[in-house]
Design a protein around this motif. Structure first.
Motif, PDB file in Angstrom:
ATOM      1  N   LEU A 112       0.822  -1.206   0.000  1.00 42.78           N
ATOM      2  CA  LEU A 112       0.000   0.000   0.000  1.00 42.78           C
ATOM      3  C   LEU A 112       0.856   1.256   0.000  1.00 42.78           C
ATOM      4  O   LEU A 112       0.520   2.256  -0.619  1.00 42.78           O
ATOM      5  CB  LEU A 112      -0.931   0.016   1.210  1.00 42.78           C
ATOM      6  N   LYS A 113       1.988   1.194   0.707  1.00 45.30           N
ATOM      7  CA  LYS A 113       2.889   2.350   0.726  1.00 45.30           C
ATOM      8  C   LYS A 113       3.382   2.646  -0.683  1.00 45.30           C
ATOM      9  O   LYS A 113       3.384   3.792  -1.130  1.00 45.30           O
ATOM     10  CB  LYS A 113       4.077   2.088   1.660  1.00 45.30           C
ATOM     11  N   LEU A 114       3.816   1.593  -1.377  1.00 43.76           N
ATOM     12  CA  LEU A 114       4.271   1.774  -2.753  1.00 43.76           C
ATOM     13  C   LEU A 114       3.148   2.345  -3.613  1.00 43.76           C
ATOM     14  O   LEU A 114       3.353   3.279  -4.398  1.00 43.76           O
ATOM     15  CB  LEU A 114       4.713   0.428  -3.337  1.00 43.76           C
ATOM     16  N   TYR A 115       1.985   1.775  -3.425  1.00 47.26           N
ATOM     17  CA  TYR A 115       0.804   2.179  -4.188  1.00 47.26           C
ATOM     18  C   TYR A 115       0.502   3.670  -3.998  1.00 47.26           C
ATOM     19  O   TYR A 115       0.377   4.421  -4.964  1.00 47.26           O
ATOM     20  CB  TYR A 115      -0.377   1.317  -3.736  1.00 47.26           C
ATOM     21  N   THR A 116       0.422   4.093  -2.749  1.00 50.55           N
ATOM     22  CA  THR A 116       0.085   5.489  -2.477  1.00 50.55           C
ATOM     23  C   THR A 116       1.234   6.425  -2.862  1.00 50.55           C
ATOM     24  O   THR A 116       1.002   7.531  -3.340  1.00 50.55           O
ATOM     25  CB  THR A 116      -0.271   5.696  -0.994  1.00 50.55           C
ATOM     26  N   GLN A 117       2.460   5.931  -2.680  1.00 48.97           N
ATOM     27  CA  GLN A 117       3.620   6.734  -3.086  1.00 48.97           C
ATOM     28  C   GLN A 117       3.582   6.984  -4.592  1.00 48.97           C
ATOM     29  O   GLN A 117       3.877   8.076  -5.067  1.00 48.97           O
ATOM     30  CB  GLN A 117       4.906   5.992  -2.723  1.00 48.97           C
ATOM     31  N   GLY A 118       3.201   5.967  -5.318  1.00 49.73           N
ATOM     32  CA  GLY A 118       3.085   6.098  -6.768  1.00 49.73           C
ATOM     33  C   GLY A 118       2.021   7.114  -7.150  1.00 49.73           C
ATOM     34  O   GLY A 118       2.241   7.991  -7.979  1.00 49.73           O
ATOM     35  N   LEU A 119       0.874   7.005  -6.509  1.00 46.44           N
ATOM     36  CA  LEU A 119      -0.202   7.965  -6.767  1.00 46.44           C
ATOM     37  C   LEU A 119       0.260   9.373  -6.418  1.00 46.44           C
ATOM     38  O   LEU A 119      -0.062  10.337  -7.117  1.00 46.44           O
ATOM     39  CB  LEU A 119      -1.434   7.600  -5.931  1.00 46.44           C
ATOM     40  N   ASP A 120       1.012   9.479  -5.340  1.00 48.44           N
ATOM     41  CA  ASP A 120       1.589  10.750  -4.932  1.00 48.44           C
ATOM     42  C   ASP A 120       2.414  11.359  -6.043  1.00 48.44           C
ATOM     43  O   ASP A 120       2.280  12.534  -6.365  1.00 48.44           O
ATOM     44  CB  ASP A 120       2.482  10.524  -3.713  1.00 48.44           C
ATOM     45  N   HIS A 121       3.263  10.546  -6.620  1.00 46.76           N
ATOM     46  CA  HIS A 121       4.129  11.032  -7.688  1.00 46.76           C
ATOM     47  C   HIS A 121       3.309  11.572  -8.853  1.00 46.76           C
ATOM     48  O   HIS A 121       3.600  12.635  -9.394  1.00 46.76           O
ATOM     49  CB  HIS A 121       5.059   9.929  -8.182  1.00 46.76           C
ATOM     50  N   LEU A 122       2.284  10.840  -9.217  1.00 43.30           N
ATOM     51  CA  LEU A 122       1.423  11.283 -10.310  1.00 43.30           C
ATOM     52  C   LEU A 122       0.800  12.637  -9.976  1.00 43.30           C
ATOM     53  O   LEU A 122       0.740  13.523 -10.825  1.00 43.30           O
ATOM     54  CB  LEU A 122       0.315  10.256 -10.570  1.00 43.30           C
TER      55      LEU A 122
END
Lengths: 157, 157
Positions: B133-143
DNA sequence: TTAATATATGAACGTTCGTTCAAGTATTCA
DNA sequence: TGAATACTTGAACGAACGTTCATATATTAA
């Protein structure tokens, strides 16, 4: 991509449910074989559907991870984490051709993971922001936590 | 993978440098055309090489990101972030075949992003840990930080 | 100007990937 | 036992990917 199924979020009219029990079988549609959808727990499906990530956003996010999903590009990131570098030196450090490196830098550039400045005939590349590094270290973190042997994924069969 | 170039970290004996100027041209090897390496700044190359991620680790990390690099799998993660689900209901929520979903769950399982428990004939899947989930949200953050229009990557040419 | 350098890019080739289709296992119900 | 259900899996097919090779552009040096 082949024939992708429709991703219509406002689709709940179809959610007919059984008499009341939580374990209900419901076939969607009249019987078209294009999409065999069998609800086992209609409530659960209805609940999680609200949180389902938008399909377009999912593709966009997948694109970001795709860029991170190559050893060469990750090695480039590990280099640029240290300092700005020109294409030539990246190629030297990686012992790869400039062409291959340039192609990968293009990919990183297009997803805005790296930026570059021109100076004369050289192009100096650096990481675009720290989000990239966060993703990178977070990924390494995950490996550290899960891997017993670390070399490969779970071997199951 | 074709003829991959050697990735030997203890290779610095080759790092001959010019008279003293920072802009030196050095060809590696006698003149073999298998690997054209031209150092522009030998010091920079030597410096970043120490921090260069190990090639095996890079491949492993790439594998992790690879698993996250698919829209279907990300949509599955977004569902499992909400609650545990059986294969059937995941397929229903995504309007995809059970087969396709099962194949993707296998990929997620092998990289230990999801776990599952059997109950009767169903298999209930859930996220393995919060790193996913951390990776997932971090990715969304980047976008969120980079995208102006967000639909596609930078269009440059 | 010509030659050399630094980088970018299009085409091609082999590989990998995600889906579909058609089985296959295992569990439950009649 | 036999049929249905829930899930898994191998093969196949088209699409996407990463490298190489050849070429193109742009800057610098002679």
């Amino acid at each position: 991509m082949g024939i992708m199924l429709v991703d219509d979020p406002a689709h709940d009219g179809e959610t007919k449910r059984g008499p009341g029990g939580p374990r209900t079988q419901v076939k969607e549609g009249g019987g078209s074989d294009t999409c065999e959808v069998t609800y086992t727990d209609p409530e659960a499906v209805a609940q999680v559907r609200k949180k389902l990530i938008d399909s377009d956003l999912a593709h966009e996010l997948a694109g970001l991870f795709q860029v991170m999903a190559d050893a060469t590009r990750l090695r480039i990131v590990s280099l640029l984490a240290e300092r700005e570098l020109c294409v030539c030196d990246i190629a030297a450090a990686l012992e790869m051709t400039q062409s291959a490196v340039s192609h990968q830098l293009r990919v990183l550039r297009m997803m805005q993971l790296v930026k570059f400045r021109r100076q004369g005939r050289m192009a100096y590349y650096s990481l675009d922001d720290d989000h990239v590094l966060k993703l990178y270290t977070q990924g390494l973190d995950h490996l550290g936590h899960t891997s017993g042997g670390a070399t490969g994924p779970e071997k199951e069969r």
